[in-house]
Design a protein around this motif. Sequence first.
Motif, short mmCIF file in Angstrom:
data_model
loop_
_atom_site.label_atom_id
_atom_site.label_comp_id
_atom_site.label_asym_id
_atom_site.label_seq_id
_atom_site.Cartn_x
_atom_site.Cartn_y
_atom_site.Cartn_z
N ASP A 145 0.81 -1.22 0.00
CA ASP A 145 0.00 0.00 0.00
C ASP A 145 0.84 1.27 0.00
O ASP A 145 0.46 2.27 -0.61
N HIS A 146 1.96 1.25 0.70
CA HIS A 146 2.79 2.45 0.74
C HIS A 146 3.32 2.80 -0.65
O HIS A 146 3.45 3.98 -1.00
N SER A 186 2.31 6.14 -2.72
CA SER A 186 3.46 6.91 -3.19
C SER A 186 3.39 7.16 -4.69
O SER A 186 3.69 8.27 -5.16
N ALA A 196 -3.03 1.51 6.91
CA ALA A 196 -1.81 1.36 6.11
C ALA A 196 -1.72 2.43 5.03
O ALA A 196 -0.64 3.00 4.78
N ARG A 197 -2.84 2.73 4.40
CA ARG A 197 -2.82 3.73 3.32
C ARG A 197 -2.64 5.14 3.88
O ARG A 197 -1.97 5.97 3.28
N ARG A 231 -0.97 5.88 6.58
CA ARG A 231 0.45 5.95 6.95
C ARG A 231 1.30 6.16 5.70
O ARG A 231 2.26 6.95 5.71
N GLY A 232 0.95 5.47 4.62
CA GLY A 232 1.68 5.63 3.37
C GLY A 232 1.61 7.04 2.84
O GLY A 232 2.60 7.57 2.30
N TYR A 233 0.46 7.69 2.98
CA TYR A 233 0.31 9.07 2.54
C TYR A 233 1.23 9.99 3.34
O TYR A 233 1.97 10.81 2.77
N ASP A 265 3.93 9.32 5.03
CA ASP A 265 5.35 9.06 4.75
C ASP A 265 5.76 9.62 3.40
O ASP A 265 6.83 10.23 3.25
N ALA A 266 4.91 9.44 2.39
CA ALA A 266 5.24 9.92 1.04
C ALA A 266 5.27 11.44 0.98
O ALA A 266 6.12 12.03 0.30
#
Length: 332
Positions: free
Chosen positions: A160-161, A165, A192-193, A195-197, A199-200
Motif C-alpha cells: 500500500d505504501h 506513493s 496502512a494507506r 500511513r503511506g500518505y 510518509d510519502a
Amino acid sequence: MDQRPRLDDVAARVGVSTASVSLVLRGAPGPSAETRRRVLEAAAELGYRADRTASMLARRRRHLLGVMLDIRNPFHAELVEEIQAEADLVGYEIVLSTLTRHRDEKRAVETLLDFRCEAVLLLGPDFADQRLGALAAQVPVVAIGRRVADAPVDVVRSADHLGVSAALTHLIGLGHRRIAFLDGGRGAVATARRRGYRDAMRRAGLRDEIRIIPGDHTEEGGVRAGRLLAADGDPPTAVVASNDRCAVGLMDALIRAGREVPREMSIVGYDDSSLARLAHIDLTTVNQDAPAQAKFAVSAAVQRLDEGRRERVEMVLHPQLVVRGSTAPPPP
C-alpha cells in the motif's frame, strides 16, 4: 416440504436402478450409451440437480473454501470472481459469507465455520492479529489485502505504501503541492494507506501540506468529504482517496456543487474497481492485480490442505497506478 426431484425419481422415470443413474450423472463407466441418453434426458426434464453437500460429506473431504467479503465493495466482487476461477482449476468450491451494515466479521466467519469450510479466505479483514491467530488454530486462514504482523496466517496483499506513493508522485509531477488524503476510517487497510500518505508527503518535502480529511471506505463517506471541500474557501488542489468507493462519492459531491474535476480538483482512488473504469467516472486509481491476489490466496490454502505445508507465507505485490481522466495540472 422439499419437493426437489431426487435420484430415485430419475431412476423411476427411466426404469433403471439408482446406482445406474448415479454412474451416469458422475460420468463413470458401466451404463450403455442408450441408458446414458435416457438418464440425462430424464434428469433434464425433471430438473434434477445433484446434492453437492451430501456428495462432499460422503467423500469425507469437503473441498470447500470459505470466503468473507464486503458485499458493498466492487473490488471484493472482482476478487471473488477470480478466486472462484482459481478454485475451479484445483477442484474446490467456494462458500461466500458477506459483511453488511448489520452483519459483522465475527458472524460472517462463524457462518463459514458452520458450513465446515476447510480453509477461509478473508478479504480485507479488520480482525486483530490475536483474533486471526485464534481462527488459524481451527482452520487455515489466508488474509487478503492487509498486513498481519503476529499471527500464523498466510497473507497476500499489495504494498500500500508504494501504491499511495505512486499516486502522490503522479500528482506532484503534474504540479500539485496541496494534496489531501481522504481517510478510510479505522480499519487495518485504511490505516496502512493513511500511513503511506504521510510518509510519502514527508519524503516529497511536503510535510506542511499534510491534510487528512475524515472519511470511510464508502460512497457516503466520500460525499460527506466532498461537501466539506466544496464549502472550503481554500481547498486542496488534489485528493488521494483511500479507495475507489470514497473517491467516487467525493467526485459526485463536488460535481453536484458545481466544481469541475479535474480542472478545479484532481482525484485519485485506490483499487481500480469496475467503478473506476466507467467512462463518466474515468478515475485515476491504483491497481492491485486482483487475478494475482486470487491465484496466490487459493494456492496458499490448497498447499496447506493438500500438501500439509505448515510454515507461514506472505506475498506482497507491487501495485500500479492507472492514469485516467480525473487528474490534471492544478488550476492557476
